[in-house]
Design a protein around this motif. Sequence first.
Motif, PDB file in Angstrom:
ATOM      1  N   HIS A 104       0.807  -1.218   0.000  1.00 30.03           N
ATOM      2  CA  HIS A 104       0.000   0.000   0.000  1.00 30.03           C
ATOM      3  C   HIS A 104       0.844   1.274   0.000  1.00 30.03           C
ATOM      4  O   HIS A 104       0.311   2.363   0.209  1.00 30.03           O
ATOM      5  CB  HIS A 104      -0.932   0.013   1.217  1.00 30.03           C
ATOM      6  CG  HIS A 104      -1.721  -1.250   1.384  1.00 30.03           C
ATOM      7  ND1 HIS A 104      -2.716  -1.618   0.515  1.00 30.03           N
ATOM      8  CD2 HIS A 104      -1.633  -2.236   2.317  1.00 30.03           C
ATOM      9  CE1 HIS A 104      -3.242  -2.766   0.903  1.00 30.03           C
ATOM     10  NE2 HIS A 104      -2.596  -3.169   1.981  1.00 30.03           N
ATOM     11  N   GLY A 107       1.472   5.856   0.824  1.00 30.81           N
ATOM     12  CA  GLY A 107       0.553   6.569   1.714  1.00 30.81           C
ATOM     13  C   GLY A 107       0.522   6.059   3.146  1.00 30.81           C
ATOM     14  O   GLY A 107       0.821   6.810   4.100  1.00 30.81           O
ATOM     15  N   PRO A 108       0.149   4.792   3.391  1.00 33.79           N
ATOM     16  CA  PRO A 108       0.084   4.287   4.764  1.00 33.79           C
ATOM     17  C   PRO A 108       1.436   4.282   5.470  1.00 33.79           C
ATOM     18  O   PRO A 108       1.492   4.445   6.693  1.00 33.79           O
ATOM     19  CB  PRO A 108      -0.441   2.851   4.576  1.00 33.79           C
ATOM     20  CG  PRO A 108      -1.172   2.878   3.275  1.00 33.79           C
ATOM     21  CD  PRO A 108      -0.394   3.828   2.423  1.00 33.79           C
ATOM     22  N   GLU A 111       1.886   7.790   6.638  1.00 32.56           N
ATOM     23  CA  GLU A 111       0.980   8.045   7.766  1.00 32.56           C
ATOM     24  C   GLU A 111       1.534   7.443   9.052  1.00 32.56           C
ATOM     25  O   GLU A 111       1.505   8.076  10.123  1.00 32.56           O
ATOM     26  CB  GLU A 111      -0.396   7.463   7.460  1.00 32.56           C
ATOM     27  CG  GLU A 111      -1.414   7.714   8.565  1.00 32.56           C
ATOM     28  CD  GLU A 111      -2.767   7.092   8.263  1.00 32.56           C
ATOM     29  OE1 GLU A 111      -3.674   7.208   9.115  1.00 32.56           O
ATOM     30  OE2 GLU A 111      -2.913   6.488   7.168  1.00 32.56           O
ATOM     31  N   ALA A 136       0.600  11.030  -2.725  1.00 32.42           N
ATOM     32  CA  ALA A 136      -0.062  10.191  -1.734  1.00 32.42           C
ATOM     33  C   ALA A 136      -0.423  10.988  -0.488  1.00 32.42           C
ATOM     34  O   ALA A 136      -1.489  10.785   0.104  1.00 32.42           O
ATOM     35  CB  ALA A 136       0.838   9.008  -1.356  1.00 32.42           C
ATOM     36  N   SER A 140      -4.258  11.528   0.864  1.00 31.58           N
ATOM     37  CA  SER A 140      -4.609  11.015   2.188  1.00 31.58           C
ATOM     38  C   SER A 140      -4.855  12.115   3.208  1.00 31.58           C
ATOM     39  O   SER A 140      -5.104  11.827   4.385  1.00 31.58           O
ATOM     40  CB  SER A 140      -3.503  10.085   2.709  1.00 31.58           C
ATOM     41  OG  SER A 140      -3.245   9.037   1.798  1.00 31.58           O
ATOM     42  N   LYS A 401       0.089  -1.269   7.343  1.00 35.30           N
ATOM     43  CA  LYS A 401      -0.523   0.054   7.308  1.00 35.30           C
ATOM     44  C   LYS A 401       0.007   0.858   8.492  1.00 35.30           C
ATOM     45  O   LYS A 401       0.986   0.456   9.122  1.00 35.30           O
ATOM     46  CB  LYS A 401      -2.044  -0.072   7.304  1.00 35.30           C
ATOM     47  CG  LYS A 401      -2.568  -0.728   6.028  1.00 35.30           C
ATOM     48  CD  LYS A 401      -4.074  -0.671   5.914  1.00 35.30           C
ATOM     49  CE  LYS A 401      -4.532  -1.303   4.594  1.00 35.30           C
ATOM     50  NZ  LYS A 401      -6.004  -1.251   4.438  1.00 35.30           N
TER      51      LYS A 401
END
Length: 435
Positions: A104, A107-108, A111, A136, A140, A401
């Motif tokens: 993924h 992005g994740p 984060e 990304a 997000s 994630k």
Amino acid sequence: MPPKDPELNPASTPRTKPRRSKAVRRLVIWYRRNAAVTSLVGTATTSANAAGSMAGSVTSMAGSMLQPVMDPLRRLQGGVPGDDIEINDQDRIWVAVDGMGGDHAPGPILEGCLQAIERLAVRIRFVGETDRVLEAAAASGLSEALNAAMDAGHLELILSGPSVEMHEEATVVRRKRNASINVAMDLVKRGEAQAVYSAGNSGAVMASAIFRLGRLTGIDRPAIGALFPTKDPGQPVLVLDVGANMDCKPSYLHQFALLGNIYSRDVLQVAQPRIGLLNIGEEECKGNDLALSTFALLKEESRLHFAGNCEGRDVLSGDFDVVVCDGFTGNVLLKFLESVGSVLLGVLKAELPRGRRGKVGSAFLRSNLKRIKKRLDHAEHGGALLLGVNGICVIGHGSSKALSVVSALRLAHSAASHGVMEDLAALSQQTAVKA
């Protein structure tokens, strides 16, 4: 006003015990009729323990509903859930993150890094294809947080070339010299980061670590060590190897035990780690040629406390602090454990009575089920350590994630903060002299 009862006569002799209300009596009757629910919890727990689960006993699950479970994200720093930890910027250490690694990404992964900066004493050198990372972040809703972290000096974006895809061969790291995983490893090699984390292709991560960081002297094969939960939520067991070496020699397993002993002692703060050899029986005479030869080596090893063979049902018992095995067996064990939580909860939910009464029973068990899921969720334990290379390297799950990233960065921070590399370097020198 108390409920009316036609059998209650004021003129009769007073009762020694007050009568229960209708609501209480109905609840008691419901529990008696649905005793299968509580017995199922016990049965499922016993079965899960036999298969390697650590759901706990019926008492800890059904009787101690309000007993808190220690948050694995805070265990390694000795905190408890809900505590606000004030972080001094001078205590922050640099961690290189492969921002393009994982199913993924980015992005994740980004984060998780931003969350880790708020919760851990870390600074992040986020390696990736800058355009994709910024896109990304915007998609997000992380752009503001990213800019704030960069302005505070807590995060840097490091440009990389095309990344290594999850389906590619591990040797591709030789051709893609500017891939994000290679750039991240080079940061550790040059001392610009104290640890590296990647949720990318595990074979490529291991290959890059060996090519860029090199193996410790006297260590033939690095091993991937994963933390498994046990009956004691505050004390996991380190299992290695869980996937780096499919075919092993007795000398490899011997080295795995030495590596695991140092990590368990330094990072997990176990005074005298109990080392177990995964086998089909407790007796010294049990097992295949690999197990028999390894047992003899560990039995004579004075640098660790060998506690004997560890059967599959004992891995999560809390009787061992480190369990060694070949990578094929360890990976099967790891993947099996990842399925236990969802299967156990699915069985419990399927067996709960239907209708209104089932909803009442589910309400009583909901908090317990959530805590059990939390303890069995591999995302709570983040990643596995690649032990045996000349640097701290944490490998995350491909599906990682944000929560998994935070957990893995906690492992990296803990390893970097406890002088593990100094002790591993000393071990490699001792091993080289013996060889």
